[in-house]
Design a protein around this motif. Sequence first.
Motif, PDB file in Angstrom:
ATOM      1  N   LYS A   1       6.193  -2.325  11.170  1.00 52.27           N
ATOM      2  CA  LYS A   1       6.869  -3.030  12.259  1.00 52.27           C
ATOM      3  C   LYS A   1       6.873  -4.543  12.116  1.00 52.27           C
ATOM      4  O   LYS A   1       7.832  -5.206  12.483  1.00 52.27           O
ATOM      5  N   THR A   2       5.790  -5.106  11.639  1.00 59.42           N
ATOM      6  CA  THR A   2       5.608  -6.552  11.725  1.00 59.42           C
ATOM      7  C   THR A   2       6.046  -7.297  10.470  1.00 59.42           C
ATOM      8  O   THR A   2       6.823  -8.240  10.554  1.00 59.42           O
ATOM      9  N   ALA A   3       5.532  -6.887   9.318  1.00 60.81           N
ATOM     10  CA  ALA A   3       5.839  -7.604   8.071  1.00 60.81           C
ATOM     11  C   ALA A   3       6.028  -6.637   6.909  1.00 60.81           C
ATOM     12  O   ALA A   3       5.355  -6.737   5.882  1.00 60.81           O
ATOM     13  N   PRO A   4       6.952  -5.668   7.050  1.00 62.28           N
ATOM     14  CA  PRO A   4       7.166  -4.733   5.934  1.00 62.28           C
ATOM     15  C   PRO A   4       7.626  -5.479   4.684  1.00 62.28           C
ATOM     16  O   PRO A   4       8.361  -6.445   4.761  1.00 62.28           O
ATOM     17  N   GLY A   5       7.114  -5.010   3.564  1.00 64.25           N
ATOM     18  CA  GLY A   5       7.418  -5.684   2.298  1.00 64.25           C
ATOM     19  C   GLY A   5       6.313  -6.650   1.909  1.00 64.25           C
ATOM     20  O   GLY A   5       5.784  -6.566   0.816  1.00 64.25           O
ATOM     21  N   PHE A   6       5.930  -7.528   2.822  1.00 65.28           N
ATOM     22  CA  PHE A   6       4.804  -8.437   2.587  1.00 65.28           C
ATOM     23  C   PHE A   6       3.503  -7.648   2.668  1.00 65.28           C
ATOM     24  O   PHE A   6       2.597  -7.837   1.857  1.00 65.28           O
ATOM     25  N   ILE A   7       3.413  -6.768   3.662  1.00 63.71           N
ATOM     26  CA  ILE A   7       2.291  -5.834   3.808  1.00 63.71           C
ATOM     27  C   ILE A   7       2.821  -4.462   3.413  1.00 63.71           C
ATOM     28  O   ILE A   7       3.830  -4.008   3.958  1.00 63.71           O
ATOM     29  N   ILE A   8       2.139  -3.785   2.487  1.00 61.51           N
ATOM     30  CA  ILE A   8       2.645  -2.497   2.033  1.00 61.51           C
ATOM     31  C   ILE A   8       1.866  -1.311   2.596  1.00 61.51           C
ATOM     32  O   ILE A   8       2.355  -0.186   2.544  1.00 61.51           O
TER      33      ILE A   8
ATOM     34  N   VAL B   1      -5.826  -3.766   5.101  1.00 64.24           N
ATOM     35  CA  VAL B   1      -4.470  -4.236   4.874  1.00 64.24           C
ATOM     36  C   VAL B   1      -4.265  -4.439   3.374  1.00 64.24           C
ATOM     37  O   VAL B   1      -5.062  -5.115   2.720  1.00 64.24           O
ATOM     38  N   THR B   2      -3.178  -3.858   2.840  1.00 58.19           N
ATOM     39  CA  THR B   2      -2.818  -4.043   1.444  1.00 58.19           C
ATOM     40  C   THR B   2      -1.549  -4.889   1.384  1.00 58.19           C
ATOM     41  O   THR B   2      -0.528  -4.533   1.978  1.00 58.19           O
ATOM     42  N   PHE B   3      -1.642  -6.009   0.682  1.00 57.94           N
ATOM     43  CA  PHE B   3      -0.525  -6.940   0.537  1.00 57.94           C
ATOM     44  C   PHE B   3       0.329  -6.543  -0.661  1.00 57.94           C
ATOM     45  O   PHE B   3      -0.138  -5.844  -1.567  1.00 57.94           O
ATOM     46  N   ASP B   4       1.555  -7.053  -0.723  1.00 54.36           N
ATOM     47  CA  ASP B   4       2.484  -6.690  -1.793  1.00 54.36           C
ATOM     48  C   ASP B   4       1.971  -7.071  -3.176  1.00 54.36           C
ATOM     49  O   ASP B   4       2.327  -6.428  -4.153  1.00 54.36           O
TER      50      ASP B   4
END
Length: 132
Positions: free
Chosen positions: A30-37, A48-51
């Motif tokens: 919802k919030t930052a798809p793509g940046f957070i995977i 939290v897993t980042f791109d």
Amino acid sequence: MATIHVERIINAPADQVWEALRDFGALHTKTAPGFIIATVVEGDIRTVTFDGGLVLRERLIAIDDERRRIVYSILADIFEHHSASNAVVPEGDDRCRFVWIVDFLPDDPKDRITAMMNAGIDAIKASMEAQP
């Protein structure tokens, strides 16, 4: 102690942005798809897993619906102290201000954290503005 303060105007209603942000487990959808995977929540801890592959654990401190504010802390050995807050401030019917403040010790990784926060807030802005 280092403090980083970043803001963006988001061309979306504050309630829409807040609804996404307050969902502690939905950063990747919802919030930052793509940046957070990926986001996995267990109790008050989210992983939290980042791109780029970075994985961080964050503890939820508070969700304040009245002020549209969430507070969390990163749980990592690199920090003696870490506290972050995100707030959504209405700026009319169809836009809002997203405010992200982080305090941490030691202040060595300030440049790297600033770059990540700017990339993150830009991803949030793009995601929120793309929603119908």
